[in-house]
Design an enzyme around this catalytic site. Structure first.
Site, PDB file in Angstrom:
ATOM      1  CE1 TYR A   1      -3.311  -2.556   5.792  1.00  0.00           C
ATOM      2  CE2 TYR A   1      -3.176  -0.374   5.267  1.00  0.00           C
ATOM      3  CZ  TYR A   1      -3.198  -1.777   4.777  1.00  0.00           C
ATOM      4  OH  TYR A   1      -3.241  -1.872   3.742  1.00  0.00           O
TER       5      TYR A   1
ATOM      6  CB  THR B   1      -0.812  -0.048   1.100  1.00  0.00           C
ATOM      7  OG1 THR B   1      -1.686   1.293   1.362  1.00  0.00           O
ATOM      8  CG2 THR B   1       0.044  -0.465   2.609  1.00  0.00           C
ATOM      9  CG  ASP B   2      -1.246   4.913  -0.889  1.00  0.00           C
ATOM     10  OD1 ASP B   2      -1.637   4.578   0.056  1.00  0.00           O
ATOM     11  OD2 ASP B   2      -1.780   5.725  -1.573  1.00  0.00           O
ATOM     12  CD  GLU B   3      -3.285   3.397   4.679  1.00  0.00           C
ATOM     13  OE1 GLU B   3      -2.918   3.193   6.073  1.00  0.00           O
ATOM     14  OE2 GLU B   3      -4.432   3.424   4.060  1.00  0.00           O
TER      15      GLU B   3
ATOM     16  CE  LYS C   1       0.128  -4.619   2.918  1.00  0.00           C
ATOM     17  NZ  LYS C   1      -0.423  -5.918   2.543  1.00  0.00           N
TER      18      LYS C   1
HETATM   19  P1  NAD Z   1      -9.950  -7.045   2.358  1.00  0.00           P
HETATM   20  O1  NAD Z   1      -9.790  -6.596   3.647  1.00  0.00           O
HETATM   21  O2  NAD Z   1     -11.146  -6.781   1.409  1.00  0.00           O
HETATM   22  O3  NAD Z   1      -9.567  -8.582   2.103  1.00  0.00           O
HETATM   23  C1  NAD Z   1      -8.462  -9.251   2.586  1.00  0.00           C
HETATM   24  C2  NAD Z   1      -8.627 -10.733   2.549  1.00  0.00           C
HETATM   25  O4  NAD Z   1      -7.575 -11.431   3.024  1.00  0.00           O
HETATM   26  C3  NAD Z   1      -9.909 -11.212   2.805  1.00  0.00           C
HETATM   27  O5  NAD Z   1     -10.409 -12.357   1.773  1.00  0.00           O
HETATM   28  C4  NAD Z   1      -9.610 -12.297   4.132  1.00  0.00           C
HETATM   29  O6  NAD Z   1     -10.453 -13.361   4.549  1.00  0.00           O
HETATM   30  C5  NAD Z   1      -8.159 -12.527   3.730  1.00  0.00           C
HETATM   31  N1  NAD Z   1      -7.552 -12.872   4.800  1.00  0.00           N
HETATM   32  C6  NAD Z   1      -7.064 -12.075   5.940  1.00  0.00           C
HETATM   33  N2  NAD Z   1      -6.363 -12.732   7.051  1.00  0.00           N
HETATM   34  C7  NAD Z   1      -6.093 -13.851   6.158  1.00  0.00           C
HETATM   35  C8  NAD Z   1      -5.224 -15.070   6.898  1.00  0.00           C
HETATM   36  N3  NAD Z   1      -4.640 -14.822   8.100  1.00  0.00           N
HETATM   37  N4  NAD Z   1      -5.100 -16.016   5.909  1.00  0.00           N
HETATM   38  C9  NAD Z   1      -5.623 -15.997   4.898  1.00  0.00           C
HETATM   39  N5  NAD Z   1      -6.662 -14.999   4.343  1.00  0.00           N
HETATM   40  C10 NAD Z   1      -6.777 -13.946   4.945  1.00  0.00           C
HETATM   41  O7  NAD Z   1      -8.714  -6.530   1.509  1.00  0.00           O
HETATM   42  P2  NAD Z   1      -8.602  -5.694   0.202  1.00  0.00           P
HETATM   43  O8  NAD Z   1      -8.787  -4.140   0.384  1.00  0.00           O
HETATM   44  O9  NAD Z   1      -8.837  -6.283  -0.815  1.00  0.00           O
HETATM   45  O10 NAD Z   1      -7.077  -5.521   0.022  1.00  0.00           O
HETATM   46  C11 NAD Z   1      -6.179  -6.604  -0.173  1.00  0.00           C
HETATM   47  C12 NAD Z   1      -4.561  -6.378  -0.239  1.00  0.00           C
HETATM   48  O11 NAD Z   1      -4.144  -5.141  -0.989  1.00  0.00           O
HETATM   49  C13 NAD Z   1      -4.099  -5.850   1.263  1.00  0.00           C
HETATM   50  O12 NAD Z   1      -2.863  -6.691   1.297  1.00  0.00           O
HETATM   51  C14 NAD Z   1      -3.903  -4.617   1.306  1.00  0.00           C
HETATM   52  O13 NAD Z   1      -3.053  -4.239   2.248  1.00  0.00           O
HETATM   53  C15 NAD Z   1      -3.575  -4.231  -0.167  1.00  0.00           C
HETATM   54  N6  NAD Z   1      -4.093  -2.732  -0.421  1.00  0.00           N
HETATM   55  C16 NAD Z   1      -5.412  -2.434  -0.429  1.00  0.00           C
HETATM   56  C17 NAD Z   1      -5.797  -1.037  -0.892  1.00  0.00           C
HETATM   57  C18 NAD Z   1      -7.166  -0.816  -0.802  1.00  0.00           C
HETATM   58  O14 NAD Z   1      -7.625   0.244  -1.195  1.00  0.00           O
HETATM   59  N7  NAD Z   1      -8.281  -1.586  -0.536  1.00  0.00           N
HETATM   60  C19 NAD Z   1      -4.929  -0.182  -1.568  1.00  0.00           C
HETATM   61  C20 NAD Z   1      -3.460  -0.786  -1.608  1.00  0.00           C
HETATM   62  C21 NAD Z   1      -3.101  -1.833  -1.024  1.00  0.00           C
HETATM   63  O1  DAU Z   2      -4.104   4.123   0.589  1.00  0.00           O
HETATM   64  C1  DAU Z   2      -4.370   2.603   0.612  1.00  0.00           C
HETATM   65  C2  DAU Z   2      -5.203   2.075   1.795  1.00  0.00           C
HETATM   66  O2  DAU Z   2      -6.400   2.544   1.464  1.00  0.00           O
HETATM   67  C3  DAU Z   2      -4.993   0.545   1.754  1.00  0.00           C
HETATM   68  O3  DAU Z   2      -3.798   0.277   2.148  1.00  0.00           O
HETATM   69  C4  DAU Z   2      -6.220   0.097   3.067  1.00  0.00           C
HETATM   70  O4  DAU Z   2      -6.047  -1.291   2.974  1.00  0.00           O
HETATM   71  C5  DAU Z   2      -7.565   0.789   2.580  1.00  0.00           C
HETATM   72  O5  DAU Z   2      -8.449   0.505   3.624  1.00  0.00           O
HETATM   73  C6  DAU Z   2      -7.351   2.180   2.412  1.00  0.00           C
HETATM   74  O6  DAU Z   2      -7.105   2.964   3.701  1.00  0.00           O
HETATM   75  P1  DAU Z   2      -7.791   4.315   4.227  1.00  0.00           P
HETATM   76  O7  DAU Z   2      -7.826   4.414   5.696  1.00  0.00           O
HETATM   77  O8  DAU Z   2      -7.603   5.440   3.296  1.00  0.00           O
HETATM   78  O9  DAU Z   2      -9.388   3.857   3.655  1.00  0.00           O
HETATM   79  P2  DAU Z   2     -10.629   4.053   4.475  1.00  0.00           P
HETATM   80  O10 DAU Z   2     -11.799   3.832   3.376  1.00  0.00           O
HETATM   81  O11 DAU Z   2     -11.034   3.625   5.841  1.00  0.00           O
HETATM   82  O12 DAU Z   2     -10.872   5.906   4.576  1.00  0.00           O
HETATM   83  C7  DAU Z   2     -10.729   6.901   3.489  1.00  0.00           C
HETATM   84  C8  DAU Z   2     -10.557   8.167   4.090  1.00  0.00           C
HETATM   85  O13 DAU Z   2     -12.075   8.362   4.461  1.00  0.00           O
HETATM   86  C9  DAU Z   2      -9.708   8.222   5.322  1.00  0.00           C
HETATM   87  O14 DAU Z   2      -9.319   9.498   5.185  1.00  0.00           O
HETATM   88  C10 DAU Z   2     -10.421   8.272   6.486  1.00  0.00           C
HETATM   89  C11 DAU Z   2     -12.079   8.679   5.976  1.00  0.00           C
HETATM   90  N1  DAU Z   2     -13.076   8.254   6.741  1.00  0.00           N
HETATM   91  C12 DAU Z   2     -13.338   6.686   6.456  1.00  0.00           C
HETATM   92  C13 DAU Z   2     -14.373   6.065   7.053  1.00  0.00           C
HETATM   93  C14 DAU Z   2     -14.500   4.398   6.976  1.00  0.00           C
HETATM   94  C15 DAU Z   2     -14.277   8.916   7.181  1.00  0.00           C
HETATM   95  O15 DAU Z   2     -14.164  10.103   7.109  1.00  0.00           O
HETATM   96  N2  DAU Z   2     -15.352   8.003   7.787  1.00  0.00           N
HETATM   97  C16 DAU Z   2     -15.269   6.853   7.738  1.00  0.00           C
HETATM   98  O16 DAU Z   2     -16.395   6.266   8.046  1.00  0.00           O
END
Ligand code: NAD
Ligand code: DAU
Length: 373
Positions: free
Chosen positions: A179, A137-139, A183
């Protein structure tokens, strides 16, 4: 049936993972695609209904921390590629329960790496033709200042106008939440396995994804569902934090390209130069939901409710993905307006998917989790 390759995709029942599994199963009938997922609260096999009986697809319920089971699977299935997405992914949960994040994201990744190392090193060809692709992730890079107006959708020349205030692949790691710290640690382990043992690894760091099948604890699906039901929209702090949004299928396409053509040991940033202040994106979502539900556009603006800020809330993320474009020719296909329209439509048309998640147990959990806001 003999398959050309045998690939494990971890976390394939989650949001991004399900899009990656679908893309690979449909595009590569000559590959065996094994979706390995523990099915935590975030894993949902309903995300993959359309491909579950494909002849090149297999689902395995497994915890990535289970070293023995994964090592056995590597041997049984002759795995030559791993695309690792399984993780605990929600920042708010990591603030309440950091241990689970260290266990899954750090120890789970290490467990996969070690099993892959032992299996691949036992083969006569060792690492030849193998790949361990870690999705990050970019985080991990920390947070940027608010230096320029947001909303530069898909503008790969933004840096020419606004300077170099973006995350690049060489930006020093500076994670702030449990988190992102977990990562970051997993990214370091992956790189260490290349540097120490010669494992052919690749790491990508992507910006915020949006699109169908995202678990409704994340901003966009949570708010779409709340607007539909006319529930309050909890905006953290002043709503001024900036995120850089990418349509999930564009991320999946990048993963496909990098899995096949990315250089070993490289890092690629993935993002569409599409920055939005939370409050502005929330207004777009409200207008879109209202319009698609036949309500007066903007009539649900009064659902916006400012609540206590997230602890350690990163101010701005912004990805510079010019390396990926220059080296492998990737750029997003979808403009943001089109992506958000598709996304809102999908959630409104798939209310049953949403209801199955948000009813009962989850509703109770959500209320308890956010009781102090
Ligand atoms: P998500 O939470 O929707 O899905 C995670 C999946 O991993 C689920 O299906 C869960 O059951 C599985 N999982 C969790 N713990 C496990 C374990 N111990 N063993 C096997 N499976 C397990 O997550 P997502 O948003 O799809 O993100 C997927 C990946 O991409 C993550 O690694 C996250 O850090 C990365 N990522 C997410 C975002 C985003 O915006 N969502 C952006 C950049 C990177
Ligand atoms: O940048 C990549 C990341 O983006 C991934 O690595 C993470 O897995 C993914 O969850 C996401 O993280 P964020 O924390 O940015 O996403 P989230 O949807 O939780 O929140 C987006 C923004 O909105 C953040 O600034 C927090 C704010 N927020 C979020 C929620 C859930 C609110 O203001 N209210 C809310 O209820």
């Amino acid at each position: 049936m003999e398959f050309k390759r045998s690939i494990v995709i971890t976390g394939g029942a989650g949001f991004i993972g399900s899009h990656v599994v679908r893309l690979f199963v449909n595009k590569y009938p000559e590959y065996k695609i094994i979706n390995l997922d523990k099915l935590t609260y975030a894993g949902n096999l309903a995300n993959l209904k359309d491909i579950e009986s494909a002849p090149n697809y297999r689902f395995v319920k497994m915890d990535i921390c289970d070293f023995e089971a994964f090592y056995q699977l590597m041997q049984d299935e002759h795995i030559d590629g791993i695309i690792h997405l399984a993780a605990e992914s929600h920042v708010d949960r990591s603030i309440k329960d950091p241990f689970t994040f260290a266990r899954t994201n750090v120890m789970g990744t290490l467990s996969l790496l070690q099993a892959a190392k032992l299996y691949w090193e036992s083969l006569p060809e060792r690492y030849e033709g193998k790949r361990f692709y870690h999705i990050s992730t970019d985080e991990v890079y920390g947070a940027l200042e608010l230096t320029h107006p947001e909303g530069k959708a898909n503008d790969f020349s933004a840096h020419e106008v606004y300077g170099d205030d973006f995350f690049v692949e060489t930006t020093k790691y500076n994670p702030h939440s449990p988190y992102s710290a977990s990562k970051a640690s997993s990214d370091h382990f992956v790189r260490a396995f290349h540097d120490t043992y010669g494992m052919p690894t690749v790491v990508t760091n992507c910006s915020n994804n949006y699109g169908p099948y995202q678990f409704p604890e994340k901003l966009i699906p949570l708010f779409i569902n709340n607007i539909r039901h006319r529930k309050p929209l909890p905006v953290y702090g002043k709503g001024e934090n900036v995120r850089d949004w990418l349509y999930v299928e564009d991320h999946a396409r990048a993963i496909d390209l990098i899995f096949h053509e990315g250089k070993v040991a490289e890092t690629y940033n993935i993002g569409g130069f599409n920055e939005w202040k939370n409050i502005d994106i929330i207004k777009v979502v409200i207008n879109t939901v209202d319009r698609l539900l036949g309500r007066k556009e903007g009539e649900d603006m009064d659902l916006i409710t400012y609540v206590t800020d997230r602890a350690g809330h990163d101010l701005r993320y912004a990805i510079d993905s010019r390396k990926l474009k220059a080296e492998l020719g990737w750029e997003p296909c979808l403009q943001f307006e089109e992506g958000i329209e598709k996304t809102v439509k999908w959630y409104l048309e798939n209310q049953e998917w949403m209801d199955n998640i948000t009813s009962g147990e989850y509703e109770k959990y959500y209320e308890e989790m956010y009781a102090d806001r």
